[in-house]
Design a protein around this motif. Sequence first.
Motif, PDB file in Angstrom:
ATOM      1  N   ASN A 173      -0.435   3.437  16.944  1.00 39.26           N
ATOM      2  CA  ASN A 173      -0.475   4.470  17.981  1.00 39.26           C
ATOM      3  C   ASN A 173      -0.547   5.893  17.449  1.00 39.26           C
ATOM      4  OD1 ASN A 173      -0.301   2.867  20.467  1.00 39.26           O
ATOM      5  ND2 ASN A 173       1.605   2.167  19.551  1.00 39.26           N
ATOM      6  N   ARG A 174      -0.724   6.066  16.139  1.00 40.67           N
ATOM      7  CA  ARG A 174      -0.824   7.432  15.620  1.00 40.67           C
ATOM      8  C   ARG A 174      -2.177   8.026  16.001  1.00 40.67           C
ATOM      9  NH1 ARG A 174      -0.704   6.200   9.123  1.00 40.67           N
ATOM     10  NH2 ARG A 174      -2.436   4.722   9.082  1.00 40.67           N
TER      11      ARG A 174
ATOM     12  N   ASP B 247      -9.324   1.465   9.827  1.00 35.62           N
ATOM     13  CA  ASP B 247      -8.916   0.061   9.709  1.00 35.62           C
ATOM     14  C   ASP B 247      -7.470  -0.177  10.159  1.00 35.62           C
ATOM     15  OD1 ASP B 247      -7.770   1.387   7.565  1.00 35.62           O
ATOM     16  OD2 ASP B 247      -8.188  -0.210   6.122  1.00 35.62           O
ATOM     17  N   ASP B 248      -6.960   0.677  11.032  1.00 36.49           N
ATOM     18  CA  ASP B 248      -5.608   0.499  11.559  1.00 36.49           C
ATOM     19  C   ASP B 248      -5.595  -0.521  12.689  1.00 36.49           C
ATOM     20  OD1 ASP B 248      -4.272   2.185   9.848  1.00 36.49           O
ATOM     21  OD2 ASP B 248      -4.217   3.885  11.215  1.00 36.49           O
ATOM     22  N   THR B 249      -5.826  -1.774  12.329  1.00 37.12           N
ATOM     23  CA  THR B 249      -5.699  -2.868  13.294  1.00 37.12           C
ATOM     24  C   THR B 249      -4.415  -3.612  12.971  1.00 37.12           C
ATOM     25  OG1 THR B 249      -6.869  -4.452  11.908  1.00 37.12           O
ATOM     26  CG2 THR B 249      -8.208  -3.112  13.418  1.00 37.12           C
TER      27      THR B 249
ATOM     28  N   SER C  29      -3.788  -6.738  12.388  1.00 39.21           N
ATOM     29  CA  SER C  29      -3.883  -7.697  11.278  1.00 39.21           C
ATOM     30  C   SER C  29      -3.954  -6.985   9.924  1.00 39.21           C
ATOM     31  CB  SER C  29      -5.089  -8.619  11.463  1.00 39.21           C
ATOM     32  OG  SER C  29      -6.294  -7.886  11.463  1.00 39.21           O
ATOM     33  N   ILE C  30      -4.661  -5.868   9.855  1.00 38.07           N
ATOM     34  CA  ILE C  30      -4.756  -5.122   8.597  1.00 38.07           C
ATOM     35  C   ILE C  30      -3.418  -4.474   8.260  1.00 38.07           C
ATOM     36  CG2 ILE C  30      -5.841  -3.137   7.457  1.00 38.07           C
ATOM     37  CD1 ILE C  30      -7.696  -5.547   7.650  1.00 38.07           C
ATOM     38  N   VAL C  31      -2.742  -3.925   9.255  1.00 34.12           N
ATOM     39  CA  VAL C  31      -1.433  -3.311   9.021  1.00 34.12           C
ATOM     40  C   VAL C  31      -0.446  -4.362   8.519  1.00 34.12           C
ATOM     41  CG1 VAL C  31       0.520  -2.140  10.117  1.00 34.12           C
ATOM     42  CG2 VAL C  31      -1.824  -1.425  10.645  1.00 34.12           C
ATOM     43  N   LYS C  32      -0.471  -5.541   9.115  1.00 37.23           N
ATOM     44  CA  LYS C  32       0.420  -6.617   8.658  1.00 37.23           C
ATOM     45  C   LYS C  32       0.095  -7.024   7.223  1.00 37.23           C
ATOM     46  CE  LYS C  32       1.807  -8.559  13.065  1.00 37.23           C
ATOM     47  NZ  LYS C  32       1.850  -9.736  13.927  1.00 37.23           N
ATOM     48  N   LYS C  33      -1.185  -7.011   6.859  1.00 33.55           N
ATOM     49  CA  LYS C  33      -1.581  -7.327   5.487  1.00 33.55           C
ATOM     50  C   LYS C  33      -1.061  -6.254   4.523  1.00 33.55           C
ATOM     51  CE  LYS C  33      -5.498  -8.734   2.702  1.00 33.55           C
ATOM     52  NZ  LYS C  33      -6.876  -9.150   2.686  1.00 33.55           N
ATOM     53  N   ARG C  34      -1.143  -4.987   4.930  1.00 35.76           N
ATOM     54  CA  ARG C  34      -0.596  -3.899   4.105  1.00 35.76           C
ATOM     55  C   ARG C  34       0.907  -4.083   3.905  1.00 35.76           C
ATOM     56  NH1 ARG C  34      -2.772   0.854   7.590  1.00 35.76           N
ATOM     57  NH2 ARG C  34      -4.964   0.342   7.553  1.00 35.76           N
ATOM     58  N   ILE C  35       1.593  -4.483   4.970  1.00 36.87           N
ATOM     59  CA  ILE C  35       3.043  -4.687   4.882  1.00 36.87           C
ATOM     60  C   ILE C  35       3.359  -5.839   3.935  1.00 36.87           C
ATOM     61  CG2 ILE C  35       5.073  -5.422   6.203  1.00 36.87           C
ATOM     62  CD1 ILE C  35       3.971  -3.689   8.531  1.00 36.87           C
ATOM     63  N   GLN C  36       2.549  -6.894   3.952  1.00 33.94           N
ATOM     64  CA  GLN C  36       2.756  -8.006   3.010  1.00 33.94           C
ATOM     65  C   GLN C  36       2.649  -7.508   1.564  1.00 33.94           C
ATOM     66  OE1 GLN C  36      -0.214 -10.838   4.260  1.00 33.94           O
ATOM     67  NE2 GLN C  36       1.246 -11.993   5.511  1.00 33.94           N
ATOM     68  N   GLY C  37       1.645  -6.690   1.293  1.00 32.29           N
ATOM     69  CA  GLY C  37       1.491  -6.120  -0.045  1.00 32.29           C
ATOM     70  C   GLY C  37       2.677  -5.249  -0.417  1.00 32.29           C
ATOM     71  N   TYR C  38       3.137  -4.467   0.531  1.00 34.20           N
ATOM     72  CA  TYR C  38       4.324  -3.620   0.342  1.00 34.20           C
ATOM     73  C   TYR C  38       5.544  -4.485   0.011  1.00 34.20           C
ATOM     74  CZ  TYR C  38       8.371  -0.930   1.965  1.00 34.20           C
ATOM     75  OH  TYR C  38       9.597  -0.338   2.075  1.00 34.20           O
ATOM     76  N   ASN C  39       5.737  -5.557   0.779  1.00 33.00           N
ATOM     77  CA  ASN C  39       6.882  -6.441   0.538  1.00 33.00           C
ATOM     78  C   ASN C  39       6.829  -7.080  -0.844  1.00 33.00           C
ATOM     79  OD1 ASN C  39       8.112  -5.948   3.018  1.00 33.00           O
ATOM     80  ND2 ASN C  39       7.030  -7.612   4.025  1.00 33.00           N
ATOM     81  N   THR C  40       5.640  -7.400  -1.304  1.00 34.66           N
ATOM     82  CA  THR C  40       5.474  -8.037  -2.609  1.00 34.66           C
ATOM     83  C   THR C  40       5.633  -7.047  -3.762  1.00 34.66           C
ATOM     84  OG1 THR C  40       3.961  -9.667  -1.660  1.00 34.66           O
ATOM     85  CG2 THR C  40       3.864  -9.355  -4.043  1.00 34.66           C
ATOM     86  N   SER C  41       5.012  -5.875  -3.635  1.00 33.07           N
ATOM     87  CA  SER C  41       4.954  -4.935  -4.759  1.00 33.07           C
ATOM     88  C   SER C  41       6.028  -3.860  -4.741  1.00 33.07           C
ATOM     89  CB  SER C  41       3.590  -4.240  -4.781  1.00 33.07           C
ATOM     90  OG  SER C  41       2.570  -5.171  -4.989  1.00 33.07           O
TER      91      SER C  41
END
Length: 116
Positions: free
Chosen positions: A53-54, A60-62, A64-76
């Motif tokens: 909502n920003r 690419d702020d969809t 599914s993409i945001v959730k993928k970014r969060i997965q990378g954040y959680n891992t790294s």
Amino acid sequence: SSVTSTSTFLIDGFPRSQENWSTWQNIIGEKANVRFMLFYDCAESVCIDRVLNRQDGRADDTESIVKKRIQGYNTSTVPIIDDFRSSGMLRAVQAGAAVEQVFEDTERVMAEINDV
């Protein structure tokens, strides 16, 4: 202005991985006094909602993409945050609160710089 031994810097979004942190330590090492990591703690659902909502978001702020970014954040990134927490160098601000409260809490944490 010039950089002196008393200069203070806030480095945003760093380190994002163990490789970032290891490289920093190898190159900078004792040249910098890392006082703490400022961490904005926010529930995943709130984070996703805010990104979607920003007003000036990325193309690419969809969800599914945001959730993928969060997965990378959680891992790294989360393991680095945990390391800073374990060493007593983490200062967390609850970012799910109202903007004004987050700002006040951030000011309070940053005021510690003179005390750390």
